[in-house]
Scaffold this active site. Structure first.
Site, PDB file in Angstrom:
ATOM      1  N   GLY A   1     -81.335  19.075 -28.454  1.00 47.62           N
ATOM      2  CA  GLY A   1     -81.128  18.544 -27.759  1.00 47.62           C
ATOM      3  C   GLY A   1     -80.206  19.055 -26.465  1.00 47.62           C
TER       4      GLY A   1
ATOM      5  N   ASP B   1     -68.109  17.297 -28.055  1.00 46.52           N
ATOM      6  CA  ASP B   1     -68.623  16.196 -28.734  1.00 46.52           C
ATOM      7  C   ASP B   1     -68.831  14.526 -27.820  1.00 46.52           C
ATOM      8  OD1 ASP B   1     -68.076  14.982 -31.431  1.00 46.52           O
ATOM      9  OD2 ASP B   1     -66.704  13.334 -30.396  1.00 46.52           O
TER      10      ASP B   1
ATOM     11  N   TYR C   1     -79.680   8.399 -28.729  1.00 47.12           N
ATOM     12  CA  TYR C   1     -80.026   7.100 -27.956  1.00 47.12           C
ATOM     13  C   TYR C   1     -80.212   7.363 -27.261  1.00 47.12           C
ATOM     14  CZ  TYR C   1     -76.088   6.044 -31.930  1.00 47.12           C
ATOM     15  OH  TYR C   1     -75.036   5.808 -32.851  1.00 47.12           O
TER      16      TYR C   1
ATOM     17  N   ARG D   1     -73.351  14.385 -20.059  1.00 48.96           N
ATOM     18  CA  ARG D   1     -73.446  15.965 -20.085  1.00 48.96           C
ATOM     19  C   ARG D   1     -73.565  16.515 -19.027  1.00 48.96           C
ATOM     20  NH1 ARG D   1     -76.299  15.364 -23.652  1.00 48.96           N
ATOM     21  NH2 ARG D   1     -75.240  15.382 -24.803  1.00 48.96           N
TER      22      ARG D   1
HETATM   23  P1  IMP Z   1     -72.634  14.830 -31.528  1.00 50.83           P
HETATM   24  O1  IMP Z   1     -71.059  15.087 -30.604  1.00 50.83           O
HETATM   25  O2  IMP Z   1     -73.070  15.487 -32.109  1.00 50.83           O
HETATM   26  O3  IMP Z   1     -71.036  14.261 -32.811  1.00 50.83           O
HETATM   27  O4  IMP Z   1     -72.991  13.442 -31.275  1.00 50.83           O
HETATM   28  C1  IMP Z   1     -72.861  12.283 -31.461  1.00 50.83           C
HETATM   29  C2  IMP Z   1     -74.102  11.048 -31.197  1.00 50.83           C
HETATM   30  O5  IMP Z   1     -73.902  10.918 -30.464  1.00 50.83           O
HETATM   31  C3  IMP Z   1     -74.839  12.016 -32.104  1.00 50.83           C
HETATM   32  O6  IMP Z   1     -75.711  11.036 -33.048  1.00 50.83           O
HETATM   33  C4  IMP Z   1     -76.126  11.918 -30.999  1.00 50.83           C
HETATM   34  O7  IMP Z   1     -77.188  12.203 -30.820  1.00 50.83           O
HETATM   35  C5  IMP Z   1     -75.580  11.102 -29.591  1.00 50.83           C
HETATM   36  N1  IMP Z   1     -75.157  11.739 -28.460  1.00 50.83           N
HETATM   37  C6  IMP Z   1     -74.913  12.302 -27.985  1.00 50.83           C
HETATM   38  N2  IMP Z   1     -75.323  12.579 -27.099  1.00 50.83           N
HETATM   39  C7  IMP Z   1     -76.480  11.877 -26.263  1.00 50.83           C
HETATM   40  C8  IMP Z   1     -76.946  11.973 -25.695  1.00 50.83           C
HETATM   41  O8  IMP Z   1     -76.724  13.031 -24.562  1.00 50.83           O
HETATM   42  N3  IMP Z   1     -78.563  11.066 -25.366  1.00 50.83           N
HETATM   43  C9  IMP Z   1     -77.933  10.232 -27.005  1.00 50.83           C
HETATM   44  N4  IMP Z   1     -77.718  10.351 -27.777  1.00 50.83           N
HETATM   45  C10 IMP Z   1     -76.833  10.713 -27.261  1.00 50.83           C
END
Ligand code: IMP
Length: 188
Positions: A12, A67, A147, A174
């Site tokens: 994603g 992150d 989320y 992002r």
């Molecule tokens: P990480 O950066 O991959 O460690 O993401 C941390 C958590 O936040 C994961 O469960 C991701 O799915 C969620 N997350 C990060 N960015 C997004 C987003 O843009 N939308 C929804 N969930 C996000």
């Protein structure tokens, strides 16, 4: 087109970064190398640690990693840096249950993205983006990831999971961190 290596296992994130950076002539290449995510209090430290890991491995091309997390005001910033763990344990239903008695005005939350750019010489640059919004009372939509079904960005009557990528990419955490990254790369 210039190639940009994005170290992540999250398709994603790759999809969003690819769409966002295409107009700037960057071609995202996903590298699904795992790296340790340290337990610490800030996304910045997690991202910085990730870059150092690849510097120690003497990676032979510049790269980015990210992150991200969601900080819910009514839960005092939880899940924050633990967003990934909480997603796989409590899940979205668990978060909604924790917030079942929280009124509409108090359901504010913030997504935060920290991109880290690492060079082959051992340099690290961080780029931060945030997006304000609210946590919905139920899951809505099936696009996006993580989320997205429970987060409505400010000014929209739809969750991230109900928006097309190009719409999410105008306002998301992002999108903002990537815009800063592109400005930095242009000036290099
Ligand atoms: P990480 O950066 O991959 O460690 O993401 C941390 C958590 O936040 C994961 O469960 C991701 O799915 C969620 N997350 C990060 N960015 C997004 C987003 O843009 N939308 C929804 N969930 C996000």
């Amino acid at each position: 087109m210039k190639n940009l290596y994005f170290i992540t296992s999250n398709n994603g994130k790759v999809h969003e970064a690819t769409e966002k950076l295409k107009p700037f002539d960057y071609n995202i290449i996903q590298k699904d190398y795992g790296y340790p995510e340290i337990q610490t209090e800030t996304l910045e430290e997690v991202a910085r640690f990730g870059v150092k890991h690849f510097h120690q491995k003497k990676i032979d091309h510049p790269f980015i990693l990210e992150d991200a997390g969601i900080f819910i005001d009514a839960l005092k910033g939880f899940p924050g840096v633990y967003s990934s763990y909480v997603y796989f344990t409590l899940g979205l239903d668990g978060i909604l249950r924790l917030m079942k008695d929280v009124t509409n005005e108090k359901r504010t939350a913030q997504f935060k993205s920290v991109f880290a750019y690492g060079t082959t010489q051992g340099d690290i640059q961080l780029f931060v983006g945030t997006c304000e919004g609210i946590i919905t009372k139920k899951k809505q939509g099936s696009k996006g990831f993580g989320y997205d079904p429970i987060f409505k960005p400010t000014g929209f009557d739809k969750t991230f999971a109900e928006l097309e990528t190009n719409e999410k990419n105008k306002v998301s955490h992002r999108a903002k961190s990537l815009e800063k990254l592109v400005t930095f790369l242009k000036d290099k």
